[in-house]
Design a protein around this motif. Structure first.
Motif, short mmCIF file in Angstrom:
data_model
loop_
_atom_site.label_atom_id
_atom_site.label_comp_id
_atom_site.label_asym_id
_atom_site.label_seq_id
_atom_site.Cartn_x
_atom_site.Cartn_y
_atom_site.Cartn_z
N HIS A 1 0.84 -1.19 0.00
CA HIS A 1 0.00 0.00 0.00
C HIS A 1 0.89 1.25 0.00
O HIS A 1 2.00 1.24 0.55
N ARG B 1 1.80 -9.05 6.79
CA ARG B 1 0.84 -10.00 6.24
C ARG B 1 0.83 -9.83 4.72
O ARG B 1 0.60 -8.73 4.23
N TYR C 1 -6.14 -16.32 0.02
CA TYR C 1 -7.50 -15.89 -0.32
C TYR C 1 -8.05 -16.83 -1.38
O TYR C 1 -7.35 -17.68 -1.91
N SER D 1 -7.89 -10.43 -2.12
CA SER D 1 -6.57 -10.06 -1.62
C SER D 1 -6.28 -8.60 -1.90
O SER D 1 -5.80 -7.85 -1.04
N ASN E 1 -8.47 -6.20 -2.49
CA ASN E 1 -9.38 -5.35 -1.71
C ASN E 1 -8.87 -5.15 -0.29
O ASN E 1 -8.94 -4.04 0.25
N ASP E 2 -8.35 -6.22 0.30
CA ASP E 2 -7.83 -6.10 1.67
C ASP E 2 -6.56 -5.26 1.71
O ASP E 2 -6.31 -4.53 2.67
N GLY F 1 -7.57 -1.71 1.33
CA GLY F 1 -8.26 -1.28 2.53
C GLY F 1 -7.38 -1.24 3.77
O GLY F 1 -7.85 -0.88 4.85
N GLY F 2 -6.12 -1.64 3.64
CA GLY F 2 -5.19 -1.58 4.76
C GLY F 2 -5.29 -2.74 5.73
O GLY F 2 -4.75 -2.68 6.84
N HIS F 3 -5.94 -3.84 5.31
CA HIS F 3 -6.09 -4.98 6.21
C HIS F 3 -4.90 -5.94 6.14
O HIS F 3 -4.72 -6.77 7.03
N ILE F 4 -4.13 -5.85 5.08
CA ILE F 4 -2.85 -6.56 4.97
C ILE F 4 -1.82 -5.56 4.46
O ILE F 4 -2.17 -4.48 3.98
N GLU F 5 -0.55 -5.93 4.60
CA GLU F 5 0.52 -4.99 4.26
C GLU F 5 1.05 -5.16 2.84
O GLU F 5 1.63 -4.22 2.27
N THR G 1 0.99 -7.87 -1.02
CA THR G 1 0.40 -8.95 -1.78
C THR G 1 1.37 -9.40 -2.86
O THR G 1 2.24 -8.62 -3.30
#
Length: 324
Positions: A133, A156, A186, A192, A194-195, A198-202, A204
């Motif tokens: 991100h 993550r 996922y 993957s 989207n997360d 959205g900041g839910h994982i660091e 991908t």
């Protein structure tokens, strides 16, 4: 008696000669009927679109009808077994991949790609790209590795599914970089991404073609690509090796035939496809989709399949993958 023996011998020799002549004629006339390409995924995906491009090329080169038949499920083993059990005459082909060759047999024991298939060609490479991100603390590989070493298990990293080539590539990167990222599997690329957005994982890891639009619009930062060379779709993104982490792992899509398909026919299919994709416009379409044109020989495809089946297959066996 001798005359009878000579007569019988002549008949047998004549029959064998006729059979050989018919076989040679059939092989020389290839293709002379419909070719079917079986795709182990649903219609509309990257593999399906590539298969339809290959079908167009074979149709133009061979002058025969080419049908694409989608048979998804069971990690590609359903489609794979259909081709393994097909007549080895070159008229039934499989759109295959690095994952189907090396990982699927680990999970589905009744499918053995190495023993059952004759590799025609690695058509395209599918490099992965590791992205983060824009607000993540580490915006380059050096800082990313330093962060991971300072805070083990704090990064993550999402992947399309457990045991996918992308997941295995991430594990190979961990070993090469001396870090331990927290793998988050996922069911596909979209959740993957989207997360991550959205900041839910660091981070991908996914195919270049999937991530490219987000890199181009400055929504994500690409740290590196996992291939030996830079991807023509993202030429500005360096490889891991360039940045000091000596490792590479690239997925690929290819074409295979049933084992025991005559080598001359296997070579002819490969040559027809390679010739058809010499067109620059065709190659540009592949690059824009995040695919790197290869169109290697059957021998190169076979060697690569054997090597990856040993390395990736062994790694996949450590993950306790299930058929669910």
């Amino acid at each position: 008696m001798n005359s009878v023996f000579r007569l019988l011998s002549g008949c047998v020799a004549g029959a064998l000669s006729l059979t050989f002549a018919v076989a040679v004629q059939a092989q020389a006339a290839f293709p002379n009927k419909t070719i079917t390409i079986i795709v182990p995924y649903t219609a509309g995906g990257t593999t399906d679109l590539l298969a339809r491009s290959v079908a167009d090329v074979l149709r133009a080169q061979g002058g025969q009808t080419v049908v694409v038949d989608n048979k998804p499920g069971a990690g590609g083993s359903i489609a794979g077994k259909m081709v393994v059990n097909a007549n080895p005459d070159g008229y039934t082909l499989l759109m295959t991949s690095s994952g189907i060759n090396s990982v699927t047999p680990v999970v589905y024991k009744d499918f053995n790609a190495l023993d059952g298939l004759a590799q025609v060609s690695v058509l395209v490479d599918v490099p992965f790209v590791v992205s983060v991100h824009k607000k993540f603390a580490a915006q380059n590989l050096k800082d990313f590795v330093a962060y991971a070493k300072k805070k083990p298990d704090d990064i993550r990293i999402g992947n399309a599914s457990k045991g996918s080539h992308g997941h295995l590539t991430q594990l190979l990167f961990d070993k090469a970089a001396g870090v331990q990222l927290l793998s988050v599997p996922y069911k596909g690329s979209v959740p993957s991404l989207n997360d991550l957005l959205g900041g839910h994982i660091e981070a991908t890891i996914d195919n270049v073609g999937v991530i490219k639009p987000y890199i181009d619009t400055d929504k994500l930062t690409a740290l590196f690509v996992t291939s030996k060379n830079r991807s023509p779709a993202l030429p500005q993104v360096p490889t891991a090796t360039e940045l000091g982490v000596p490792f590479d792992s690239t997925a690929w899509f290819g074409l295979a035939a049933p084992r025991n398909t005559p080598p001359a026919i296997v070579k002819q299919i490969r040559d027809m496809v390679a010739k058809g994709f010499e067109d620059k416009a065709q190659q540009d379409k592949l690059v824009q989709a995040g695919l790197t044109p290869v169109f290697g020989t059957p021998a190169e495809a076979t060697a690569r399949t054997k090597a990856e089946s040993a390395s990736l297959g062994k790694l996949a066996e450590t993950l306790s993958l299930s058929q669910n």
